[in-house]
Design a protein around this motif. Structure first.
Motif, short mmCIF file in Angstrom:
data_model
loop_
_atom_site.label_atom_id
_atom_site.label_comp_id
_atom_site.label_asym_id
_atom_site.label_seq_id
_atom_site.Cartn_x
_atom_site.Cartn_y
_atom_site.Cartn_z
N ASP A 166 0.86 -1.18 0.00
CA ASP A 166 0.00 0.00 0.00
C ASP A 166 0.90 1.23 0.00
O ASP A 166 1.56 1.53 1.00
N ARG A 210 -1.87 12.31 0.32
CA ARG A 210 -2.10 10.87 0.33
C ARG A 210 -3.60 10.59 0.19
O ARG A 210 -4.43 11.37 0.65
N PRO A 211 -3.95 9.48 -0.43
CA PRO A 211 -5.37 9.16 -0.63
C PRO A 211 -6.00 8.62 0.64
O PRO A 211 -5.32 8.16 1.55
N VAL A 266 -3.67 2.41 -1.96
CA VAL A 266 -3.22 2.34 -3.35
C VAL A 266 -2.29 1.12 -3.44
O VAL A 266 -1.12 1.19 -3.08
N ARG A 281 -0.97 8.83 -5.40
CA ARG A 281 -2.33 8.83 -5.94
C ARG A 281 -2.48 7.73 -6.97
O ARG A 281 -1.49 7.13 -7.43
N HIS A 282 -3.73 7.49 -7.34
CA HIS A 282 -4.06 6.48 -8.34
C HIS A 282 -4.47 7.18 -9.63
O HIS A 282 -5.28 8.11 -9.59
N ALA A 286 -0.30 3.47 -10.33
CA ALA A 286 -0.16 4.31 -9.14
C ALA A 286 1.02 5.25 -9.33
O ALA A 286 1.99 4.93 -10.03
N THR A 340 -0.99 -0.84 -10.79
CA THR A 340 -1.77 -1.03 -9.57
C THR A 340 -2.36 -2.43 -9.50
O THR A 340 -2.57 -3.10 -10.50
N GLY A 371 -7.38 2.96 -6.46
CA GLY A 371 -7.39 3.81 -5.30
C GLY A 371 -8.40 4.91 -5.43
O GLY A 371 -9.24 4.95 -6.32
N GLU A 372 -8.32 5.90 -4.52
CA GLU A 372 -9.26 7.01 -4.51
C GLU A 372 -8.49 8.32 -4.52
O GLU A 372 -7.28 8.33 -4.26
#
Length: 466
Positions: A310, A337-338, A342, A377-378, A383, A456, A460-461
């Motif tokens: 992650d 950071r999300p 990720v 981030r994604h 990623a 990835t 992720g978000e």
């Protein structure tokens, strides 16, 4: 025990080309000759019988028409062309030339019965063809001819054709030899050029002649020569840079060490000298460490321990360390950071090495009060681990060579704080070994932006700033 056996010499391209062309043409000539012999002989026999039948029809017509003058002229013409003639009387008597008489004796019953005769028989060791036609007043007329005489002109024509085929074979062989040499000569020049390149020459240039494919190989050899020269020039520049970087701290260490050994250093200056020696030793250690890292990363057997990682958690672990470092230098650390993990499948130790290397560079060049940004981030199918700074930044030209060894160090040594010049090369090498990609860009904070892109595992978000 030594052996004097030499490796078997392989045939050259010219030899093989000539052999293939010669064999192909020879086979074609042989097939053509065999077909020609059969076809010409058969056609000659057919034509001989047809011609003899026409002559028999003409002479019989003249006899039936009771034209003695023309009949005698026709008979003399036939005998002049080795065509014997015989006549079968209505009472069965046969008179005429011996060969024609032999044929007439075989077919007189048919002629007396009013039927035409077409014969082929052996006489005196020769094959004879004969044509007989009945006469209106009874009996008949027979023309005979030795088959060899009939087809002789055709056979002579056949031999001329075979001679022409042999001449064609010789011409094809000569053309094959010339073609093989034309093809092999540029290849031989390329082989010589390759040996010269292997021997160390770098000014090898070939003239791209010959067929398109051969010319393309010559162009490839020219490109290889140019690229080798460029690569070796860069290696020489790299070694000069490294030797210069090694010489500077070594000179300082040697100078202070001699001062300490000679006792010329004041006692109160010994702690400062010690700190200088430690700093220079650290600098040497970093340079040697970077060189060892590059050597390990370029090795084929470099071990990569890929697990599910992650990146958001990895960034969270690194945040306290770099917040402390930025606090010491006066930079402002921002972390993006999300809110969701990720996930990537990679080696977390190598990813942390990339993050620390990029962050180290960012802190070094960023003035006090300016931001240093660490972000994860994604994006679509990969990623992104990103480090941005508010330092002096890079030009568009710098971005194209940012990951080449010591290139930025060579450009900016003495103008801004720089390290060994190997850190970004290490980052790019690690990225490739992890199956990802390193990128350089302009940062919205005014400085440089460096990214590590990795495939990835799950989406992720969007990130947030802390």
């Amino acid at each position: 025990m030594s052996s004097d056996v030499r490796p078997r010499r392989r045939p050259t391209l010219a030899q093989r080309t000539t052999l293939v062309i010669t064999a192909t043409v020879a086979l074609a000539v042989l097939v053509a000759a065999l077909l020609s012999i059969g076809l010409v002989r058969q056609a000659a026999r057919t034509e001989a019988r047809r011609s003899l039948a026409q002559q028999a029809n003409v002479v019989t017509g003249l006899v039936d028409a009771a034209i003695p003058a023309r009949t005698g002229q026709a008979l003399r013409a036939l005998r002049a062309t080795s065509t014997p003639v015989a006549r079968v009387q209505p009472n069965g008597t046969v008179r005429g030339d011996a060969l024609a008489v032999a044929a007439a004796e075989r077919g007189k019953d048919q002629l007396l019965a009013g039927q035409p005769v077409s014969l082929r028989f052996q006489a005196g060791g020769r094959t004879v063809i004969a044509e007989g036609r009945p006469l209106s007043e009874g009996g008949g007329l027979v023309l005979a001819r030795a088959q060899s005489d009939a087809i002789g002109p055709a056979v002579r024509l056949l031999w001329r054709q075979l001679l022409a085929l042999l001449v064609g074979l010789v011409v094809a062989v000569v053309a094959g030899v010339l073609l093989a040499r034309w093809l092999a000569k540029p290849l031989q020049r390329m082989a010589s050029a390759a040996h010269r390149l292997a021997a160390g020459e770098r000014d090898v240039v070939l003239d791209p002649t010959g067929p398109q494919e051969v010319a393309e190989v010559a162009d490839a050899v020219n490109t290889l020569s140019a690229e080798l020269g460029f690569s070796e020039q860069r290696q020489r520049e790299f070694l000069l840079t490294v030797s210069h970087e090694l010489r500077t701290p070594l000179t300082a260490v040697r100078g202070y060490a001699e001062a300490l050994a000679d006792g010329v250093t004041e006692p109160e200056s010994v702690p400062a000298v010690g700190r200088t020696l430690v700093a220079e030793a650290d600098r040497l250690q970093r340079l040697v460490g970077d060189l060892l890292d590059l050597a390990r990363l370029d090795a084929v057997d470099l071990r990569i321990d890929a697990v599910d990682v992650d990146l958001a958690a990895l960034l969270a672990d690194a945040e306290p360390v770099w917040r402390s470092r930025c606090g010491q230098g006066g930079q402002q650390l921002l972390v993006e950071r999300p809110s969701a993990p990720v996930l990537v499948r990679t080696d977390p130790v190598r990813v942390r090495q990339v993050l620390d290397g990029l962050a180290e560079n960012a802190v070094r060049v960023t003035p006090s009060g300016r931001p240093v940004v660490l972000a994860v981030r994604h994006e679509t199918d990969h990623a992104v681990l990103e480090v941005r700074d508010g330092g002096p930044g890079l030009t568009d030209e710098d971005l194209t060579v940012a990951f080449e060894r010591s290139e930025l160090h060579r450009r900016y040594a003495g103008q801004r704080p720089v390290s060994t010049g190997l850190g970004l090369a290490i980052v790019a090498t690690i990225a490739r070994r992890l199956g990802g990609q390193a990128q350089a860009a302009h940062a919205p904070e005014g400085g440089a932006c460096f990214r590590l892109l990795l495939p990835t595992v799950s989406a992720g978000e969007p990130g947030q700033t802390a």
